[in-house]
Design a protein around this motif. Structure first.
Motif, short mmCIF file in Angstrom:
data_model
loop_
_atom_site.label_atom_id
_atom_site.label_comp_id
_atom_site.label_asym_id
_atom_site.label_seq_id
_atom_site.Cartn_x
_atom_site.Cartn_y
_atom_site.Cartn_z
N GLY A 139 16.61 0.54 -4.24
CA GLY A 139 15.82 1.02 -4.48
C GLY A 139 14.59 0.41 -5.54
N PHE A 140 14.88 0.74 -6.41
CA PHE A 140 14.50 0.33 -7.67
C PHE A 140 13.39 -1.50 -7.65
N GLU A 141 14.37 -2.06 -7.48
CA GLU A 141 14.40 -3.51 -6.46
C GLU A 141 13.61 -3.71 -5.67
N VAL A 142 13.62 -3.00 -4.31
CA VAL A 142 12.94 -2.94 -3.78
C VAL A 142 10.91 -2.41 -3.91
N MET A 143 11.19 -1.52 -4.49
CA MET A 143 9.35 -1.11 -5.09
C MET A 143 8.91 -2.44 -5.99
N ASN A 144 9.63 -2.62 -7.42
CA ASN A 144 9.13 -3.50 -7.96
C ASN A 144 9.03 -5.06 -6.63
N LYS A 145 9.91 -5.47 -5.99
CA LYS A 145 8.93 -6.28 -4.45
C LYS A 145 7.82 -6.15 -3.92
N LYS A 171 -17.82 9.68 -3.23
CA LYS A 171 -16.69 8.98 -2.37
C LYS A 171 -15.49 9.71 -2.75
N MET A 172 -15.18 10.71 -1.61
CA MET A 172 -13.63 11.00 -1.35
C MET A 172 -12.29 10.32 -1.71
N VAL A 173 -11.32 9.90 -3.14
CA VAL A 173 -10.86 9.39 -2.95
C VAL A 173 -9.15 10.17 -1.91
N GLU A 174 -9.17 9.54 -1.08
CA GLU A 174 -7.30 10.01 -0.07
C GLU A 174 -6.04 9.42 -1.11
N LEU A 175 -5.46 10.12 -0.64
CA LEU A 175 -4.04 9.64 -0.80
C LEU A 175 -3.09 8.85 -0.02
N LYS A 176 -2.75 8.22 0.57
CA LYS A 176 -1.58 7.58 1.58
C LYS A 176 -1.04 7.13 1.33
N GLU A 177 0.29 7.45 1.86
CA GLU A 177 1.85 7.58 1.69
C GLU A 177 2.43 6.49 2.57
N VAL A 178 3.34 5.60 1.79
CA VAL A 178 3.66 4.11 2.82
C VAL A 178 5.65 4.50 2.86
N GLN A 179 5.88 4.32 3.65
CA GLN A 179 7.51 5.72 3.40
C GLN A 179 8.36 3.88 3.05
N LEU A 180 8.94 3.69 3.05
CA LEU A 180 10.16 2.52 2.44
C LEU A 180 11.65 2.69 2.96
N SER A 181 11.91 1.62 3.32
CA SER A 181 13.99 2.60 3.07
C SER A 181 14.10 1.19 2.34
N MET A 182 15.13 1.85 1.82
CA MET A 182 16.35 0.59 0.75
C MET A 182 16.64 -0.64 1.20
N THR A 183 16.66 -0.53 2.45
CA THR A 183 17.49 -1.26 3.72
C THR A 183 16.24 -2.46 4.25
N ILE A 184 15.26 -2.56 3.31
CA ILE A 184 14.04 -2.75 4.72
C ILE A 184 13.98 -4.63 4.32
N ASP A 185 13.86 -4.92 5.48
CA ASP A 185 14.25 -6.33 5.56
C ASP A 185 12.90 -6.92 5.37
N THR A 186 12.44 -8.04 4.63
CA THR A 186 11.31 -8.99 4.01
C THR A 186 10.02 -8.85 5.16
N ASN A 187 10.48 -9.10 6.66
CA ASN A 187 8.97 -9.56 7.13
C ASN A 187 8.65 -7.73 6.88
N MET A 227 6.16 6.25 -5.96
CA MET A 227 5.05 4.95 -7.16
C MET A 227 3.84 5.36 -6.85
N PHE A 228 3.50 5.81 -7.38
CA PHE A 228 1.43 5.59 -6.84
C PHE A 228 0.78 4.50 -7.30
N LEU A 229 0.09 4.25 -6.64
CA LEU A 229 -0.52 2.74 -6.71
C LEU A 229 -2.56 3.47 -6.18
N SER A 230 -3.06 2.90 -7.64
CA SER A 230 -4.49 3.27 -6.85
C SER A 230 -5.73 1.49 -6.97
#
Length: 171
Positions: A135-141, A83-99, A164-167
């Motif tokens: 930005g670190f707070e948004v990442m941790n949330k 199985k090939m493991v791909e790297l997907k990317e998710v873009q966030l912003s510092m002013t992102i809302d909860t929803n 930040m990289f997640l698996s």
């Protein structure tokens, strides 16, 4: 690597003496390579050197075409099971809302459930560079929302982006 490059067959075998194994798996003993080749030709099979480093080298009388086919079949089967493991990317912003954060988290969760790794990135613009802590707070949330994720690389500032990289967890 070509299968033909791995084995010497028939007249390519130039050793003075070889240990011969018959087509039925019986040991025929040590003999000259010409005698072994004669035995192989009598049984309408090939003489294949299977262990060139042994002393004397080990040769087997077999149908080389069938042997090659079986090796190719095993190799294809092993490639199919990988199985090939791909790297997907998710873009966030510092002013992102909860929803919006929850929507991005569900998207990342789908990627993780599919067995892929996820790179989470926040691009900082202008005055945001001075407030990287937000930005670190948004990442941790974002990480807290995800379940079944392992943080491979903690959030870090690289130029104007926080990454930040997640698996997926090994469960």
């Amino acid at each position: 690597m070509n299968i033909k490059d791995q084995h010497q067959i028939n007249s390519d075998i130039r050793d003075a003496e070889v240990r011969v194994i018959g087509g039925d798996g019986q040991q025929l003993g040590i003999m000259s390579s010409s005698a072994a080749l004669r035995l192989a030709e009598e049984s309408e099979m090939d003489l294949v050197k299977i262990s060139p480093t042994a002393n004397p080298p080990v040769c087997k009388i077999m149908d080389y075409g069938k042997f090659k086919f079986e090796l190719a079949k095993k190799e294809k089967e092993s490639r199919k099971n990988q199985k090939m493991v791909e790297l997907k990317e998710v873009q966030l912003s510092m002013t992102i809302d909860t929803n919006d954060l929850n929507v991005k988290a569900r998207q990342a969760q789908k990627f993780l459930d599919g067995g892929n790794k996820v790179k989470v990135a926040i691009k900082m613009r202008g005055r945001q560079n001075a407030h990287a802590v937000l930005g670190f707070e948004v990442m941790n949330k974002f990480f807290d929302i995800l379940n079944g994720a392992v943080m491979d690389k903690k959030p870090a500032v690289e130029g104007r982006t926080i990454t930040m990289f997640l698996s997926p967890s090994k469960q």
